[in-house]
Design a protein around this motif. Structure first.
Motif, PDB file in Angstrom:
ATOM      1  N   ALA A   1       0.818  -1.217   0.000  1.00 32.95           N
ATOM      2  CA  ALA A   1       0.000   0.000   0.000  1.00 32.95           C
ATOM      3  C   ALA A   1       0.850   1.264   0.000  1.00 32.95           C
ATOM      4  CB  ALA A   1      -0.940   0.000   1.203  1.00 32.95           C
ATOM      5  N   PHE A   2       1.970   1.241   0.731  1.00 30.30           N
ATOM      6  CA  PHE A   2       2.830   2.427   0.806  1.00 30.30           C
ATOM      7  C   PHE A   2       3.354   2.792  -0.578  1.00 30.30           C
ATOM      8  CE2 PHE A   2       5.827   5.395   2.398  1.00 30.30           C
ATOM      9  CZ  PHE A   2       6.998   5.201   1.682  1.00 30.30           C
ATOM     10  N   TYR A   3       3.850   1.786  -1.324  1.00 28.42           N
ATOM     11  CA  TYR A   3       4.400   2.061  -2.650  1.00 28.42           C
ATOM     12  C   TYR A   3       3.292   2.447  -3.634  1.00 28.42           C
ATOM     13  CZ  TYR A   3       8.954   0.296  -1.226  1.00 28.42           C
ATOM     14  OH  TYR A   3      10.162   0.133  -0.601  1.00 28.42           O
ATOM     15  N   VAL A   4       2.113   1.839  -3.471  1.00 31.21           N
ATOM     16  CA  VAL A   4       1.009   2.179  -4.378  1.00 31.21           C
ATOM     17  C   VAL A   4       0.596   3.631  -4.173  1.00 31.21           C
ATOM     18  CG1 VAL A   4      -1.387   1.668  -4.985  1.00 31.21           C
ATOM     19  CG2 VAL A   4       0.189  -0.197  -4.490  1.00 31.21           C
ATOM     20  N   ARG A   5       0.501   4.041  -2.896  1.00 33.60           N
ATOM     21  CA  ARG A   5       0.156   5.460  -2.639  1.00 33.60           C
ATOM     22  C   ARG A   5       1.251   6.372  -3.178  1.00 33.60           C
ATOM     23  NH1 ARG A   5      -1.524   3.818   2.387  1.00 33.60           N
ATOM     24  NH2 ARG A   5       0.367   4.569   3.371  1.00 33.60           N
ATOM     25  N   SER A   6       2.492   5.954  -3.043  1.00 31.34           N
ATOM     26  CA  SER A   6       3.607   6.764  -3.563  1.00 31.34           C
ATOM     27  C   SER A   6       3.490   6.940  -5.067  1.00 31.34           C
ATOM     28  CB  SER A   6       4.955   6.101  -3.223  1.00 31.34           C
ATOM     29  OG  SER A   6       5.129   6.039  -1.821  1.00 31.34           O
ATOM     30  N   HIS A   7       2.998   5.929  -5.755  1.00 34.37           N
ATOM     31  CA  HIS A   7       2.786   6.036  -7.203  1.00 34.37           C
ATOM     32  C   HIS A   7       1.843   7.183  -7.523  1.00 34.37           C
ATOM     33  CE1 HIS A   7       1.674   4.944 -11.326  1.00 34.37           C
ATOM     34  NE2 HIS A   7       0.426   5.015 -10.921  1.00 34.37           N
ATOM     35  N   TYR A   8       0.733   7.232  -6.797  1.00 36.97           N
ATOM     36  CA  TYR A   8      -0.229   8.310  -7.039  1.00 36.97           C
ATOM     37  C   TYR A   8       0.370   9.667  -6.673  1.00 36.97           C
ATOM     38  CZ  TYR A   8      -3.918   4.890  -7.842  1.00 36.97           C
ATOM     39  OH  TYR A   8      -4.681   3.879  -8.370  1.00 36.97           O
ATOM     40  N   LEU A   9       1.115   9.697  -5.581  1.00 36.45           N
ATOM     41  CA  LEU A   9       1.731  10.966  -5.165  1.00 36.45           C
ATOM     42  C   LEU A   9       2.687  11.484  -6.227  1.00 36.45           C
ATOM     43  CD1 LEU A   9       2.462  10.163  -1.408  1.00 36.45           C
ATOM     44  CD2 LEU A   9       0.805  11.806  -2.282  1.00 36.45           C
ATOM     45  N   LEU A  10       3.499  10.591  -6.789  1.00 36.27           N
ATOM     46  CA  LEU A  10       4.460  11.009  -7.807  1.00 36.27           C
ATOM     47  C   LEU A  10       3.742  11.497  -9.063  1.00 36.27           C
ATOM     48  CD1 LEU A  10       7.513   8.554  -7.882  1.00 36.27           C
ATOM     49  CD2 LEU A  10       7.449  10.964  -7.268  1.00 36.27           C
ATOM     50  N   GLU A  11       2.569  10.960  -9.324  1.00 29.96           N
ATOM     51  CA  GLU A  11       1.806  11.418 -10.501  1.00 29.96           C
ATOM     52  C   GLU A  11       1.002  12.665 -10.187  1.00 29.96           C
ATOM     53  OE1 GLU A  11      -0.451   8.382 -12.478  1.00 29.96           O
ATOM     54  OE2 GLU A  11       1.379   7.692 -13.445  1.00 29.96           O
ATOM     55  N   GLY A  12       1.066  13.129  -8.953  1.00 27.09           N
ATOM     56  CA  GLY A  12       0.361  14.357  -8.589  1.00 27.09           C
ATOM     57  C   GLY A  12      -1.138  14.192  -8.540  1.00 27.09           C
ATOM     58  N   ARG A  13      -1.615  12.990  -8.271  1.00 20.12           N
ATOM     59  CA  ARG A  13      -3.063  12.779  -8.227  1.00 20.12           C
ATOM     60  C   ARG A  13      -3.430  11.910  -7.035  1.00 20.12           C
ATOM     61  NH1 ARG A  13      -5.318   8.185 -11.166  1.00 20.12           N
ATOM     62  NH2 ARG A  13      -3.713   6.759 -11.885  1.00 20.12           N
ATOM     63  N   LEU A  14      -4.735  11.798  -6.803  1.00 23.36           N
ATOM     64  CA  LEU A  14      -5.220  11.042  -5.666  1.00 23.36           C
ATOM     65  C   LEU A  14      -5.744   9.681  -6.111  1.00 23.36           C
ATOM     66  CD1 LEU A  14      -7.113  13.896  -3.795  1.00 23.36           C
ATOM     67  CD2 LEU A  14      -5.110  12.683  -2.967  1.00 23.36           C
ATOM     68  N   PRO A  15      -5.600   8.659  -5.282  1.00 19.37           N
ATOM     69  CA  PRO A  15      -6.157   7.347  -5.638  1.00 19.37           C
ATOM     70  C   PRO A  15      -7.677   7.387  -5.542  1.00 19.37           C
ATOM     71  CG  PRO A  15      -5.258   7.298  -3.413  1.00 19.37           C
ATOM     72  CD  PRO A  15      -4.918   8.637  -3.972  1.00 19.37           C
TER      73      PRO A  15
END
Lengths: 183, 189
Positions: A52-66
């Motif tokens: 979950a931590f890395y998945v949330r980081s993916h969204y953060l790096l893309e500048g968007r929310l899951p």
């Protein structure tokens, strides 16, 4: 002096490798193919798992929310049904292959850039259905009759499918993607 | 040979540290820039409607015709009250920290009401929890509406209201904009 250069090179290589591995893990963690023969992938199930931590980081790096957990599910694909990358140089026909959920949305985003120009979407409220209830959507640079998603000029792009979630089960986009004419 | 082995091990240690630092800090810092930009343009602890461009950035998969309202809240200095006043129809309200962790989510059916109040506060730290647990007299807290504790001081309360066509977006936006986000406990201000 030579020792200093070697030391710096080793440390710099280590730091670069560490950053690259973190970036690669963030981009790939939690991505699971959705069941079926279509190329859709989803991170929805991984939002509640050990990645979950890395998945949330993916969204953060893309500048968007899951998507809101247990409310909306999301799946993406960067290839057509035959595994060929989606590119603005070709036109595509996205066809529903089964029953559609009560609410769904299909959009195009330019790959690799959260700041890409406004993307286009089609959804259950706006898409025109065929006589048999199925949905056919064209993805192309130039306007097409019927449902049409504008694809970016000659760049690769990603299709994003969103739908109301049913618990924590990964959603299964009922859409096949067929490549048409390429210029 | 020993010299190269030593520096190779140093490179591995540097790589592990860089990996950890990148994974822990870079994504959060990158997204915080977007949140700070929204706060600069629209203000903190105030509810506003996203433009279609801003909505496309935060939620690229959602239809452009929908209305998305956001409150960039900051509970570092005190509670924030989010008073939602939404029109009839399907909607989803989700509260995220500024690390994109969804800490609360509800739709219109689960809520049962289109008007509700959520009190946002900072989650107590470990020491505060221990102190509270050892206090002999618990201080009575008035519970008005729902309470959400955020592990981070900043976050976003997001309301999404889809509309079937673009002509209805303006009207829906006016209705969703009745919602309020204010610093202070519920019942004040």
């Amino acid at each position: 002096m030579r020792r200093f250069i070697w030391a710096t090179a080793y440390v710099a290589f280590g730091v670069a490798a560490g950053c690259f591995s973190a970036f690669a893990l963030i981009q790939s963690a939690g991505v699971e193919p959705v069941t079926g023969d279509e190329p859709w992938q989803s991170r929805t199930a991984a939002m509640a798992g050990p990645n979950a931590f890395y998945v949330r980081s993916h969204y953060l790096l893309e500048g968007r929310l899951p998507p809101a957990p247990s409310q909306l599910g999301e799946a993406t694909t960067e290839t057509d049904s035959k595994g060929r990358p989606l590119t603005g140089g070709c036109s595509y026909l996205i066809t529903s292959t089964g029953p559609l959920p009560r609410w769904w949305s299909l959009g195009i985003v330019g790959s690799g850039s959260a700041g890409a120009p406004l993307q286009t979407t089609a959804d259950s409220d706006t898409a025109v259905r065929e006589a048999d209830g199925s949905v056919r959507i064209s993805a192309a640079r130039d306007p097409q009759p019927g449902n049409w998603l504008k694809s970016p000029d000659r760049r690769s792009f990603t299709l994003i499918y969103s739908a109301l979630a049913t618990g924590t089960r990964t959603i299964d986009p009922p859409f096949a993607i067929t490549r048409g004419i390429c210029s | 040979m020993k010299k190269h082995l030593f520096w190779f091990l140093v490179a591995v240690v540097a790589g592990v540290m860089a990996h950890s630092a990148f994974a822990l800090f870079v994504p959060g810092w990158w997204f915080s820039r977007e949140v700070r930009q929204l706060a600069r343009e629209h203000g903190k602890n105030s509810f506003f409607i996203l433009s279609p461009e801003e909505q496309a950035k935060l939620f690229p998969g959602l239809p452009r015709f929908g209305v998305t309202g956001v409150c960039v809240f900051d509970v570092a200095k005190g509670n924030v009250t989010f008073a939602a006043d939404l029109p009839d129809g399907f909607w989803i309200t989700t509260i995220y920290t500024d690390k994109a962790e969804a800490i609360y989510s509800v739709n219109n059916r689960q809520s049962g009401a289109n008007s509700f109040t959520v009190s946002l506060s900072r989650a107590p730290g470990l020491i505060e929890q221990v102190i509270k647990a050892t206090e002999k007299e618990a201080i009575a807290e008035i519970d008005s509406g729902w309470t959400v504790n955020s592990p981070e001081p900043r976050g976003l309360a997001v309301v999404w209201y889809p509309t079937p066509e673009i002509g209805l977006r303006t009207l829906a936006a006016q209705q969703v904009a009745r919602s309020r986000c204010t610093a202070g406990p519920a019942g004040e201000g």
